[in-house]
Motif scaffolding. Structure first.
Motif, PDB file in Angstrom:
ATOM      1  N   PRO A  98     -10.216  96.135  13.995  1.00 29.58           N
ATOM      2  CA  PRO A  98     -10.489  97.058  12.892  1.00 29.58           C
ATOM      3  C   PRO A  98      -9.327  98.022  12.682  1.00 29.58           C
ATOM      4  O   PRO A  98      -8.715  98.500  13.636  1.00 29.58           O
ATOM      5  CB  PRO A  98     -11.744  97.802  13.363  1.00 29.58           C
ATOM      6  N   GLY A  99      -9.005  98.274  11.413  1.00 31.92           N
ATOM      7  CA  GLY A  99      -7.890  99.154  11.110  1.00 31.92           C
ATOM      8  C   GLY A  99      -6.553  98.446  11.092  1.00 31.92           C
ATOM      9  O   GLY A  99      -5.512  99.080  10.911  1.00 31.92           O
ATOM     10  N   GLY A 100      -6.573  97.114  11.292  1.00 31.49           N
ATOM     11  CA  GLY A 100      -5.335  96.354  11.225  1.00 31.49           C
ATOM     12  C   GLY A 100      -4.591  96.243  12.529  1.00 31.49           C
ATOM     13  O   GLY A 100      -3.522  95.638  12.586  1.00 31.49           O
TER      14      GLY A 100
END
Length: 229
Positions: A98-100
């Motif tokens: 999540p968030g890259g």
């Protein structure tokens, strides 16, 4: 009679997980002599100067030292061919966090005596289907391998060991991050062996069996991997 204090509240009972006996060739795979030159990989790791420090040296929850990458591309490709062959998976990939961000995939971990203890957990179902650990110290005792655990319930009963949908990890499945030290009991132990890859279904409750060593050369050194398939 003066008012009496209320009786202490009993801790809420934890949910009981499903149980699936860890079975070699179905739930985990033991692949020996994985790298053609494990000594060279180990020496390269020992020479690293970019270690990130965890517990007990910082406030991080994870223990010991970490550095990335562990294996070079050709070495990693060899490991992934063996993983696909063992599991029958047609494709492996590393899921984006999540968030890259990325997982600590192909990461070398060094943890010694007193830096941690067994911590039963699962890896996130949202981020990986298979996980693996490659043992990279030829001098570590056999009892510093990896163990699979199951719940130890009141009255001597045994619970489960698998996290299933809709939960992604053990914390979600139990509804808490904090459990008593005796909440799990060892079920199956895989001994440590140099240049051994232990591959397993990531939703099984597992942990390092133990740690050893005081110096970088003596401590339990592993490379860890996380794949979707």
């Amino acid at each position: 009679m003066p008012p009496q204090p209320p009786p202490p509240r009993m801790p809420a009972a934890l949910p009981v997980l499903p149980y699936r006996k860890p079975t070699k060739g179905r739930d985990y795979w033991v692949l020996d002599d994985v790298l053609p030159d494990a000594d060279a990989v180990r020496e390269r790791c020992l020479a690293k100067d970019d270690w990130v420090r965890g517990h007990p040296y910082t406030s991080e929850a994870w223990p010991g030292l970490r550095a990335m990458p562990g294996l070079e591309p050709a070495e990693l490709a060899r490991v992934e061919r063996l993983v696909r062959k063992a599991t029958g998976a047609g494709e492996l990939w590393v899921q984006r966090a999540p968030g890259g961000g990325t997982l600590n995939h192909n990461c070398v971990q060094v943890v010694g005596e007193g830096e941690s203890e067994p911590r039963p957990h699962t890896d996130s179902r949202a981020l990986c289907r298979y996980a693996a650990v490659l043992y990279l110290n030829p001098h570590v005792p056999k009892d510093c391998g990896t163990s699979f655990y199951r719940q130890s319930l009141p009255g001597g009963r045994l619970g489960g060991n698998v996290v299933q949908a809709p939960h992604n990890n053990l914390v979600e499945a139990l509804g808490t991050r904090f459990v008593s030290p005796d909440a799990f009991t060892e079920d199956v132990r895989v001994p440590h062996r140099y240049n051994r890859l232990l591959l397993y279904n990531a939703n099984l409750v597992h942990s390092a069996t133990g740690y050893t060593g005081r110096t970088l050369e003596e401590k339990r050194m592993t490379a860890v991997f996380f794949w979707m398939a």
